[in-house]
Scaffold this active site. Sequence first.
Site, PDB file in Angstrom:
ATOM      1  N   LYS A 234      45.087  33.809  83.834  1.00 20.66           N
ATOM      2  CA  LYS A 234      45.076  34.262  82.442  1.00 20.66           C
ATOM      3  C   LYS A 234      45.529  33.169  81.479  1.00 20.66           C
ATOM      4  O   LYS A 234      46.133  32.165  81.851  1.00 20.66           O
ATOM      5  CB  LYS A 234      45.906  35.533  82.295  1.00 20.66           C
ATOM      6  N   ARG A 268      46.066  41.930  91.093  1.00 22.36           N
ATOM      7  CA  ARG A 268      44.635  41.811  90.801  1.00 22.36           C
ATOM      8  C   ARG A 268      44.314  40.319  90.693  1.00 22.36           C
ATOM      9  O   ARG A 268      44.848  39.631  89.826  1.00 22.36           O
ATOM     10  CB  ARG A 268      44.301  42.549  89.497  1.00 22.36           C
TER      11      ARG A 268
END
Length: 299
Positions: A234, A268
Site C-alpha cells: 500500500k 490480505r
Amino acid sequence: MSGEQLSPGIISPVRRIGRREFDFERQVAIMAIVNRTPNSFHDQGRTYALDGAVAAAKKAVDDGADWVDIGGFAFSAAQAQIGTAEEIERVAPVIAEVRAVTDAVISVDTHRPEVAQAAIEAGADVINDTNGLREPGIAEVAAAAGVSVVVTHSLGGPGRRVFRPSYADVVAEVADFLRERVAFALKAGIAPEKIIIDPGHDLNKNTFHSLELTRRLEEITSIGYPTLVALSNKDFIGETLDRPQGERKDGTTAVNVVSIVKGARILRVHDVPAAVDSVRMTEAVLGWRGPLAPSHNLA
C-alpha cells in the site's frame, strides 16, 4: 513472549469458514488477492482476463494461501463506474471455477447485495465489504445465506472520492465505526462467529493515519472479532520508505509481522510465498507451531 500473552481475546476463535477450520488464537490465515479489474492499484489489470484470474487464484492456493479474495470493482474513485450485472460477470465465473478445484476459503470483495448473492450462489463463503455493510440489503443477504462477513472501515466506500480525509483520532474513530457496524450486523441476523473486522488501512486515510492504525492496532483487535489487515504494497508503505509500487515487499512483510504481534489474524496479500514464510516463522517464534521439518540441531 508466549502466544497466550499475545491473545487478543477473540470471540469464537475456532471457526469453520467455508470448508476450512481456523484457530485464530494460534493461527494466521493468508488471504490472496485476485482482482478481476483493469485498474487495481497493484496488479494493474494483470488478472483481468477470466483465465488469468482463475490461474492466479489456483496458483495462490498452490503457494499456500488459505483463502482467495476475488473482486470485480476497485476501491479507488479513479475509475469508471460499472453496473451490477458487469460486476457479477467479472466475479461469479471466477468463483465458480475456483470453487470446483479447491477447498480454500473464497470471499467476494463487493459492497452490492446483488453481487454478493450471485457470488454466494457461485460458491463464495465470505462477503468482504469495504463499505462496512452500509449498502441496503447486503447484511440481510449475508444473514440469510449464513456466510461470514468482513466489516471494513472507510469514509466514502468504493468508488467515492474523499478529499483530504481528516480525523481527530483515527484509531478511536475507526474503532467506534467498527463497533457500530458490528452492532448493525448482529441486529440484521449475522451470527457473532461470522463477523470479521478490518480497519481499512489507506482506505480514505493518509500515510500518517495508516501508520497510527498499525501502531495502535491493539485498540482494533481488542474489539474482539478476528481482525483482517490489508497492508500489502500500500501507499503508506511506499511513502514511508520512498519505494515505488514494485519495491514494497520487505516493507509489507514488516508491517504484516507487526500486525500479527498486535493481534491481526488474517492478512490480505499479493505475494503469497513471502507471506507464507513470514507468517509461519512468526507463528513458530510465538510458540504457536513447531518447525515444519525435523530438527538437525540435536547434538
